[in-house]
Design a protein around this motif. Structure first.
Motif, PDB file in Angstrom:
ATOM      1  N   GLY A 261       1.588  -4.757  -6.145  1.00  0.00           N
ATOM      2  CA  GLY A 261       0.779  -5.971  -6.073  1.00  0.00           C
ATOM      3  C   GLY A 261      -0.549  -5.873  -6.787  1.00  0.00           C
ATOM      4  O   GLY A 261      -1.299  -6.854  -6.835  1.00  0.00           O
ATOM      5  N   LEU A 262      -0.877  -4.713  -7.357  1.00  0.00           N
ATOM      6  CA  LEU A 262      -2.158  -4.538  -8.030  1.00  0.00           C
ATOM      7  C   LEU A 262      -2.269  -5.487  -9.223  1.00  0.00           C
ATOM      8  O   LEU A 262      -1.351  -5.592 -10.038  1.00  0.00           O
ATOM      9  CB  LEU A 262      -2.303  -3.088  -8.509  1.00  0.00           C
TER      10      LEU A 262
ATOM     11  N   GLY B 119      -5.653   3.176  -2.305  1.00  0.00           N
ATOM     12  CA  GLY B 119      -5.241   1.927  -1.684  1.00  0.00           C
ATOM     13  C   GLY B 119      -5.938   1.729  -0.352  1.00  0.00           C
ATOM     14  O   GLY B 119      -6.747   2.561   0.075  1.00  0.00           O
TER      15      GLY B 119
ATOM     16  N   LEU C  70      -6.074  -6.340  -4.981  1.00  0.00           N
ATOM     17  CA  LEU C  70      -4.862  -6.459  -4.186  1.00  0.00           C
ATOM     18  C   LEU C  70      -4.946  -7.743  -3.380  1.00  0.00           C
ATOM     19  O   LEU C  70      -5.992  -8.054  -2.808  1.00  0.00           O
ATOM     20  CB  LEU C  70      -4.706  -5.261  -3.239  1.00  0.00           C
TER      21      LEU C  70
ATOM     22  N   LEU D 123       0.415   1.233  -6.504  1.00  0.00           N
ATOM     23  CA  LEU D 123      -0.175   0.238  -5.593  1.00  0.00           C
ATOM     24  C   LEU D 123       0.526  -1.089  -5.852  1.00  0.00           C
ATOM     25  O   LEU D 123       0.075  -1.895  -6.683  1.00  0.00           O
ATOM     26  CB  LEU D 123      -1.681   0.095  -5.823  1.00  0.00           C
TER      27      LEU D 123
ATOM     28  N   GLU E 287       0.751  -0.062 -11.104  1.00  0.00           N
ATOM     29  CA  GLU E 287       1.325  -1.094 -10.249  1.00  0.00           C
ATOM     30  C   GLU E 287       2.415  -0.528  -9.355  1.00  0.00           C
ATOM     31  O   GLU E 287       2.630  -1.022  -8.241  1.00  0.00           O
ATOM     32  CB  GLU E 287       1.863  -2.229 -11.119  1.00  0.00           C
TER      33      GLU E 287
END
Length: 516
Positions: A266-267, A313, A290, A264, A261
């Motif tokens: 907001g994962l 991402g 996402l 990335l 998290e």
């Protein structure tokens, strides 16, 4: 009016191609689109299929992974642990385990322990959309060929009616004889669903044959150098990483998720893929969604230290990956929520109606010329498959509720229920004395079975519509089954009424002759 005059030879060629494609693959496409319309509810069906597993223990991936590793004397080679998403109610985690000797196990967490995943109704219906079966891979190729054929049928249909599309969209006359009413419905469903049909035919073929197409294109674009083609399309491979010297299993899964998290932001993790669990070489791939992005993204971390090794991402995607993600995203409705999925389902069923009315028009036209054995066979097969598909699905869902949970190879019995019901439906259609009566009787039986499933569900779990504890997904499936029962019953009643009127009209001349 058509693109070419009706007396033009080119019009005849277009018409023949359009009609013959419908005859040859129309019923295959019907099954694909029917089950595709149901595939929008794949998530709720997964929760519904295992009603005893709606109340798992509090989320604890460490415990789940440790217990998976202790199930067999040989450590797993790879573990896929699917986590319950926040919008999936009380759905239990599931696992797919691969051992070094090639053995595989599908498990679900219930009552504080891992148990074999007994029922796979959701997967059966989902795989039917692609004609996918582990033991018959050729069926998947048939799905791709059918998509290409359907795309050609749509193009030739547009060419036939190009200058008359808008007027046909506004003309439906159900009071006319069946052949004319079928023609109106065929054209309306074809015009309304045209963008949907073109896109789904193309993306379906793309998903099946993308690898073959890539190899073929690299042959003439890059002088046969497929490695160069992949470099241009997907970019260079990720650089090799050197693993740290850590203690196997010293890091908890919470650290893995935290690292993913952070890499990335907001994962929303949905799956943990652990390769070589419990070993110094362990790698963990965290997959998830996402917000606002189609598809899934992944972060690879080192199992022993939770160090991020790679992060995929939106900014790291190669051009081909971006294209593939959007193709898959639109095909599987990874955007727009349930409103888009509902629209997909309606358009999918409308396409089924277009395919069936196409067969009906073919048969009506051929019957005026010759009542051949092939025409009668196609007519009965159309009834058996068209009415038999919802009947077979309802029978499979009912069997899933009635079969003992501990039955060995339970999912094979569910597959057998579908095949047996569909075969029985086709046999019934082939032996019946009246084609009209078979339609409404099979659809009426399908309606009855759909209505019985929630009742049988109440005897298995209290999480359904008739139970004391309401699980949103289970209740939604139960309501969907009752709505389906009502729709099928209404269609069956309308067909039975029309069949009775037609029979009365056919008997009138004979009665008049007798009175004379």
């Amino acid at each position: 009016m058509p693109l070419f005059p009706r007396k033009d030879r080119r019009f005849g060629v277009l018409y023949d191609v359009h009609a013959w494609i419908g005859v040859l693959v129309g019923l295959v496409l019907y099954v694909m689109f029917f089950t595709g319309a149901l595939a929008v509810a794949h998530g709720p069906l997964q929760a519904w299929q295992e009603p005893a597993h709606h109340a798992p223990a509090a989320g604890d991936p460490d415990r789940w992974l440790a217990e998976l590793g202790a199930l067999a004397p040989v450590a797993p080679e790879r573990v896929f642990l699917t986590l319950p998403a926040p919008d999936e109610g009380h759905r239990a985690p599931t696992a797919f385990v691969i051992y070094p000797d090639g053995r595989e196990a599908r498990l679900v967490y219930v009552a504080g322990a891992w148990a074999p995943l007994a029922t796979r109704v959701a997967e059966l219906l989902f795989n039917l959309h692609f004609l996918w079966h582990d033991d018959i891979p050729l069926l998947y190729d048939l799905a791709g060929v059918s998509c290409i054929a359907f795309l050609l049928a749509v193009v030739t249909g547009v060419a036939i009616h190009l200058r008359d599309l808008v007027p046909q969209l506004q003309r439906f006359r159900p009071e006319l004889p069946p052949r004319l009413a079928w023609a109106d419905l065929h054209k309306i469903t074809g015009v309304v669903g045209l963008p949907f049909q073109v896109f789904f035919a193309y993306t379906g073929a793309f998903m099946v044959f993308s690898g073959t197409t890539f190899s073929a294109v690299s042959g003439w674009m890059y002088d046969g150098n497929e490695d160069r083609a992949r470099l241009v399309a997907y970019g260079p491979d990720a650089p090799a990483v050197v693993l740290s010297e850590g203690t196997p299993g010293a890091v908890s899964s919470a650290r893995w998720l935290t690292s993913a998290e952070a890499a990335l932001p907001g994962l929303q993790p949905t799956r943990i893929d652990v390769r070589h669990p419990g070993q110094p070489s362990a790698r963990v791939v965290i997959e998830g969604h996402l917000p606002g992005e189609p598809g899934e993204f992944e972060v690879t971390v080192e199992g022993a230290t939770a160090r991020v090794l790679a992060a995929e991402g939106p900014g790291e995607l190669a051009p081909a990956e971006v294209a593939e993600r959007w193709v898959y995203g639109v095909h599987f409705a990874w955007f727009g929520g349930w409103g888009v999925r509902a629209a997909y389902a309606v358009l999918g069923f409308a396409t089924c109606a277009m395919l069936l009315t196409g067969n009906g028009l073919w048969l009506a036209r051929r019957r005026r010329e010759a009542d051949s054995v092939s025409n009668r066979l196609l007519a009965r097969l159309t009834i058996g498959v068209a009415a038999g598909t919802p009947l077979a699905i309802a029978a499979t869902l009912l069997a899933s509720r009635l079969l003992p949970w501990g039955l060995l190879g339970r999912h094979y019995w569910e597959q057998g229920a579908f095949v047996a019901a569909l075969a029985a439906s086709c046999m019934w259609a082939g032996l019946a004395s009246s084609e009209r009566d078979v339609w409404w009787r099979q659809l009426g039986l399908a309606a009855a079975l759909c209505a019985l499933v929630p009742v049988a569900q109440a005897g298995v779990t209290d999480a359904g519509l008739l139970g004391e504890r309401s699980d949103a997904h289970v209740v939604a499936v139960d309501i969907g089954l009752l709505v389906s029962a009502a729709v099928l019953a209404a269609i069956a009643w309308g067909l039975a009424r029309r069949s009775g009127v037609s029979a009365d009209a056919a008997d009138r001349p004979a009665a008049a002759r007798e009175s004379a």
